[in-house]
Design a protein around this motif. Structure first.
Motif, PDB file in Angstrom:
ATOM      1  N   ASN A   1       0.832  -1.210   0.000  1.00 18.51           N
ATOM      2  CA  ASN A   1       0.000   0.000   0.000  1.00 18.51           C
ATOM      3  C   ASN A   1       0.869   1.263   0.000  1.00 18.51           C
ATOM      4  O   ASN A   1       0.532   2.245  -0.654  1.00 18.51           O
ATOM      5  N   GLU A   2       1.976   1.219   0.742  1.00 21.44           N
ATOM      6  CA  GLU A   2       2.911   2.353   0.757  1.00 21.44           C
ATOM      7  C   GLU A   2       3.515   2.558  -0.624  1.00 21.44           C
ATOM      8  O   GLU A   2       3.647   3.695  -1.086  1.00 21.44           O
ATOM      9  N   LEU A   3       3.871   1.463  -1.290  1.00 16.56           N
ATOM     10  CA  LEU A   3       4.439   1.556  -2.626  1.00 16.56           C
ATOM     11  C   LEU A   3       3.406   2.123  -3.599  1.00 16.56           C
ATOM     12  O   LEU A   3       3.726   2.994  -4.415  1.00 16.56           O
ATOM     13  N   GLY A   4       2.170   1.670  -3.493  1.00  9.99           N
ATOM     14  CA  GLY A   4       1.106   2.181  -4.354  1.00  9.99           C
ATOM     15  C   GLY A   4       0.871   3.666  -4.144  1.00  9.99           C
ATOM     16  O   GLY A   4       0.708   4.428  -5.100  1.00  9.99           O
ATOM     17  N   LYS A   5       0.865   4.110  -2.906  1.00 11.60           N
ATOM     18  CA  LYS A   5       0.679   5.537  -2.592  1.00 11.60           C
ATOM     19  C   LYS A   5       1.845   6.358  -3.146  1.00 11.60           C
ATOM     20  O   LYS A   5       1.640   7.417  -3.739  1.00 11.60           O
ATOM     21  N   ALA A   6       3.061   5.850  -2.967  1.00 15.55           N
ATOM     22  CA  ALA A   6       4.235   6.552  -3.505  1.00 15.55           C
ATOM     23  C   ALA A   6       4.153   6.626  -5.030  1.00 15.55           C
ATOM     24  O   ALA A   6       4.488   7.653  -5.628  1.00 15.55           O
ATOM     25  N   GLY A   7       3.680   5.565  -5.654  1.00 15.13           N
ATOM     26  CA  GLY A   7       3.522   5.558  -7.105  1.00 15.13           C
ATOM     27  C   GLY A   7       2.493   6.568  -7.571  1.00 15.13           C
ATOM     28  O   GLY A   7       2.704   7.284  -8.560  1.00 15.13           O
ATOM     29  N   GLU A   8       1.372   6.653  -6.871  1.00 18.31           N
ATOM     30  CA  GLU A   8       0.339   7.636  -7.233  1.00 18.31           C
ATOM     31  C   GLU A   8       0.848   9.065  -7.043  1.00 18.31           C
ATOM     32  O   GLU A   8       0.569   9.937  -7.871  1.00 18.31           O
ATOM     33  N   ASP A   9       1.590   9.305  -5.975  1.00 15.85           N
ATOM     34  CA  ASP A   9       2.178  10.638  -5.760  1.00 15.85           C
ATOM     35  C   ASP A   9       3.144  10.974  -6.895  1.00 15.85           C
ATOM     36  O   ASP A   9       3.148  12.092  -7.415  1.00 15.85           O
TER      37      ASP A   9
END
Length: 124
Positions: free
Chosen positions: A5-13
């Motif tokens: 989830n952290e990786l996904g959030k970083a990707g969206e940012d």
């Protein structure tokens, strides 16, 4: 928050920052309607097109490429969410569905691919 989830959030940012630098205006992020969501809603630089952006982030593309995670079911759900968004906001602009693939473990080593007009939910 789980690591993926952290990786996904970083990707969206990272994707939102990329779009802004490319001249897009970010209208919404993580828009939800029930169980359906749209990662990023943006407007093209000339203001004529509203773009619904699906962001897929993976630490590696060795097993599954990020774009392969966008199957017919996901495309239909994105179309339904976009339809609800357009009706709710009374949008009359041209519409487009883009895909941003990000591969890497952190923003420092992300590789980004922007696929413009990646799919049409009406054809699925």
């Amino acid at each position: 928050m789980a690591r993926h989830n952290e990786l996904g959030k970083a990707g969206e940012d990272f994707a939102a920052s990329y779009l802004e630098h490319a001249g897009y205006g970010i209208i919404e992020r993580d828009w939800r309607q029930g169980s359906r969501d749209i990662d990023i809603v943006a407007r093209t630089e000339d203001g004529t097109t509203v773009v619904f952006v699906e962001v897929k982030t993976r630490s590696s593309d060795a097993i599954v490429r990020p774009e392969d995670a966008v199957d017919a079911r996901k495309i239909r759900n994105l179309g339904r969410a976009a339809d609800a968004y357009v009706k709710e906001r009374a949008i009359w602009n041209e519409l487009r569905f883009d895909l941003i693939n990000i591969v890497g473990t952190a923003p420092e080593n992300f590789r980004l691919e922007h696929i413009i007009d990646a799919f049409n939910p009406l054809l699925v």
